[in-house]
Design a protein around this motif. Sequence first.
Motif, PDB file in Angstrom:
ATOM      1  N   ASP A   1       0.801  -1.223   0.000  1.00 58.22           N
ATOM      2  CA  ASP A   1       0.000   0.000   0.000  1.00 58.22           C
ATOM      3  C   ASP A   1       0.839   1.281   0.000  1.00 58.22           C
ATOM      4  OD1 ASP A   1      -2.377  -1.477   0.046  1.00 58.22           O
ATOM      5  OD2 ASP A   1      -2.349  -1.601   2.232  1.00 58.22           O
ATOM      6  N   ALA A   2       2.164   1.140   0.048  1.00 66.20           N
ATOM      7  CA  ALA A   2       3.018   2.323   0.184  1.00 66.20           C
ATOM      8  C   ALA A   2       2.840   3.310  -0.961  1.00 66.20           C
ATOM      9  CB  ALA A   2       4.481   1.901   0.293  1.00 66.20           C
ATOM     10  N   LEU A   3       2.718   2.829  -2.175  1.00 66.72           N
ATOM     11  CA  LEU A   3       2.604   3.734  -3.322  1.00 66.72           C
ATOM     12  C   LEU A   3       1.355   4.595  -3.223  1.00 66.72           C
ATOM     13  CD1 LEU A   3       3.704   4.689  -6.051  1.00 66.72           C
ATOM     14  CD2 LEU A   3       2.383   2.844  -7.136  1.00 66.72           C
ATOM     15  N   VAL A   4       0.211   3.971  -2.953  1.00 68.16           N
ATOM     16  CA  VAL A   4      -1.029   4.752  -2.875  1.00 68.16           C
ATOM     17  C   VAL A   4      -1.009   5.674  -1.657  1.00 68.16           C
ATOM     18  CG1 VAL A   4      -2.458   3.046  -1.637  1.00 68.16           C
ATOM     19  CG2 VAL A   4      -3.535   4.700  -3.157  1.00 68.16           C
ATOM     20  N   LEU A   5      -0.526   5.179  -0.516  1.00 62.83           N
ATOM     21  CA  LEU A   5      -0.488   6.030   0.677  1.00 62.83           C
ATOM     22  C   LEU A   5       0.456   7.212   0.468  1.00 62.83           C
ATOM     23  CD1 LEU A   5      -0.548   3.441   3.597  1.00 62.83           C
ATOM     24  CD2 LEU A   5      -2.448   4.786   2.669  1.00 62.83           C
ATOM     25  N   HIS A   6       1.598   6.957  -0.151  1.00 62.32           N
ATOM     26  CA  HIS A   6       2.531   8.060  -0.403  1.00 62.32           C
ATOM     27  C   HIS A   6       1.903   9.096  -1.329  1.00 62.32           C
ATOM     28  CE1 HIS A   6       5.933  10.115  -2.409  1.00 62.32           C
ATOM     29  NE2 HIS A   6       6.296  10.268  -1.149  1.00 62.32           N
ATOM     30  N   SER A   7       1.122   8.653  -2.301  1.00 62.01           N
ATOM     31  CA  SER A   7       0.482   9.601  -3.227  1.00 62.01           C
ATOM     32  C   SER A   7      -0.516  10.501  -2.493  1.00 62.01           C
ATOM     33  CB  SER A   7      -0.210   8.857  -4.373  1.00 62.01           C
ATOM     34  OG  SER A   7      -1.408   8.233  -3.944  1.00 62.01           O
ATOM     35  N   TRP A   8      -0.998  10.069  -1.332  1.00 61.80           N
ATOM     36  CA  TRP A   8      -1.899  10.897  -0.523  1.00 61.80           C
ATOM     37  C   TRP A   8      -1.116  11.786   0.450  1.00 61.80           C
ATOM     38  CZ3 TRP A   8      -5.731   6.564   1.433  1.00 61.80           C
ATOM     39  CH2 TRP A   8      -6.390   5.988   0.331  1.00 61.80           C
ATOM     40  N   VAL A   9      -0.278  11.147   1.293  1.00 61.25           N
ATOM     41  CA  VAL A   9       0.358  11.875   2.405  1.00 61.25           C
ATOM     42  C   VAL A   9       1.387  12.901   1.955  1.00 61.25           C
ATOM     43  CG1 VAL A   9      -0.049   9.966   4.009  1.00 61.25           C
ATOM     44  CG2 VAL A   9       2.172  10.144   2.848  1.00 61.25           C
ATOM     45  N   SER A  10       1.885  12.782   0.739  1.00 62.39           N
ATOM     46  CA  SER A  10       2.911  13.706   0.254  1.00 62.39           C
ATOM     47  C   SER A  10       2.332  14.957  -0.406  1.00 62.39           C
ATOM     48  CB  SER A  10       3.848  12.992  -0.724  1.00 62.39           C
ATOM     49  OG  SER A  10       3.121  12.529  -1.857  1.00 62.39           O
ATOM     50  N   GLN A  11       1.016  15.052  -0.489  1.00 62.51           N
ATOM     51  CA  GLN A  11       0.383  16.216  -1.112  1.00 62.51           C
ATOM     52  C   GLN A  11       0.130  17.311  -0.077  1.00 62.51           C
ATOM     53  OE1 GLN A  11      -2.749  15.729  -3.957  1.00 62.51           O
ATOM     54  NE2 GLN A  11      -2.239  13.573  -4.313  1.00 62.51           N
ATOM     55  N   GLU A  12       0.072  18.541  -0.553  1.00 66.68           N
ATOM     56  CA  GLU A  12      -0.104  19.688   0.342  1.00 66.68           C
ATOM     57  C   GLU A  12      -1.394  19.598   1.156  1.00 66.68           C
ATOM     58  OE1 GLU A  12       0.295  23.156   2.449  1.00 66.68           O
ATOM     59  OE2 GLU A  12       1.810  21.952   1.418  1.00 66.68           O
ATOM     60  N   TYR A  13      -2.463  19.047   0.584  1.00 63.33           N
ATOM     61  CA  TYR A  13      -3.723  18.973   1.339  1.00 63.33           C
ATOM     62  C   TYR A  13      -3.565  18.139   2.606  1.00 63.33           C
ATOM     63  CZ  TYR A  13      -5.263  14.133   0.624  1.00 63.33           C
ATOM     64  OH  TYR A  13      -5.380  12.766   0.683  1.00 63.33           O
ATOM     65  N   ALA A  14      -2.556  17.241   2.636  1.00 62.21           N
ATOM     66  CA  ALA A  14      -2.326  16.352   3.774  1.00 62.21           C
ATOM     67  C   ALA A  14      -1.198  16.862   4.676  1.00 62.21           C
ATOM     68  CB  ALA A  14      -2.002  14.943   3.277  1.00 62.21           C
ATOM     69  N   ARG A  15      -0.909  18.170   4.630  1.00 63.77           N
ATOM     70  CA  ARG A  15       0.241  18.704   5.361  1.00 63.77           C
ATOM     71  C   ARG A  15       0.183  18.415   6.857  1.00 63.77           C
ATOM     72  NH1 ARG A  15      -3.164  22.435   3.951  1.00 63.77           N
ATOM     73  NH2 ARG A  15      -3.927  24.039   5.362  1.00 63.77           N
ATOM     74  N   PHE A  16      -1.004  18.327   7.427  1.00 69.30           N
ATOM     75  CA  PHE A  16      -1.098  18.068   8.864  1.00 69.30           C
ATOM     76  C   PHE A  16      -0.753  16.622   9.211  1.00 69.30           C
ATOM     77  CE2 PHE A  16      -4.078  21.741   8.390  1.00 69.30           C
ATOM     78  CZ  PHE A  16      -3.300  22.657   9.088  1.00 69.30           C
ATOM     79  N   TRP A  17      -0.604  15.766   8.185  1.00 72.33           N
ATOM     80  CA  TRP A  17      -0.180  14.380   8.400  1.00 72.33           C
ATOM     81  C   TRP A  17       1.323  14.322   8.662  1.00 72.33           C
ATOM     82  CZ3 TRP A  17      -4.153  11.268   9.149  1.00 72.33           C
ATOM     83  CH2 TRP A  17      -3.954   9.891   9.220  1.00 72.33           C
ATOM     84  N   GLY A  18       2.041  15.395   8.281  1.00 68.51           N
ATOM     85  CA  GLY A  18       3.459  15.495   8.568  1.00 68.51           C
ATOM     86  C   GLY A  18       4.382  14.751   7.621  1.00 68.51           C
ATOM     87  N   MET A  19       3.902  14.375   6.415  1.00 67.92           N
ATOM     88  CA  MET A  19       4.730  13.593   5.500  1.00 67.92           C
ATOM     89  C   MET A  19       4.816  14.211   4.098  1.00 67.92           C
ATOM     90  SD  MET A  19       3.804   9.668   6.592  1.00 67.92           S
ATOM     91  CE  MET A  19       5.384   8.987   6.048  1.00 67.92           C
TER      92      MET A  19
END
Length: 196
Positions: A13-31
């Motif tokens: 699942d790393a590829l799909v999760l990285h495509s989410w957490v690395s975007q600016e909208y997810a900045r509060f996720w810290g990744m």
Amino acid sequence: MSFTFRPVDPLADALVLHSWVSQEYARFWGMVGSVEQDVVEEYSKIAASAHHRAFLGLDDGAPAFLMERYRPESSPLADVYDVQPGDVGMHLLVSPPSGDPRPGYTTAVMQSVMTELFADPATRRVVVEPDARNHKIHVLNQKVGFRPHGVVTLPAVDPAEDHKQALLSFCTREDFLATLTPILAAPATASRGEFQ
């Protein structure tokens, strides 16, 4: 919409999760500045943990959101509030939108997550600690019954920050059920196995 949950597979699942957490909208996720290997390492740690679990939420079989549940007594929250029996911590990240906006979609995801957490009869209260600046999640949390407790200081999520100012909020089973129609409330009262 038909939501189901399965445990995160850190490698698959790393590829799909990285495509989410690395975007600016997810900045509060810290990744935001992460690479795919960072995601593998983070979710491998969670998979090996006895008190933290990560689940991929699927919408008709397609990855749609990430939900984490954890034991507050084994987290930094134990230092900032009096953890009660039956408290379960939760984090939620919905995938970035694709296609036309779907009004009510994020609320439906959150209702599904809360129903899943309260399906465990041992869960009495869900605890969240989103960044105090994350106003969108505060609105969503209130829609499903969360009540703010106050701002607390926690360890930083974002490597560029020294700490996290978080809005600690709680939602009891009763407060969640009060936000639902009777038809939606029925599955949330079903019981399943305890959190292992």
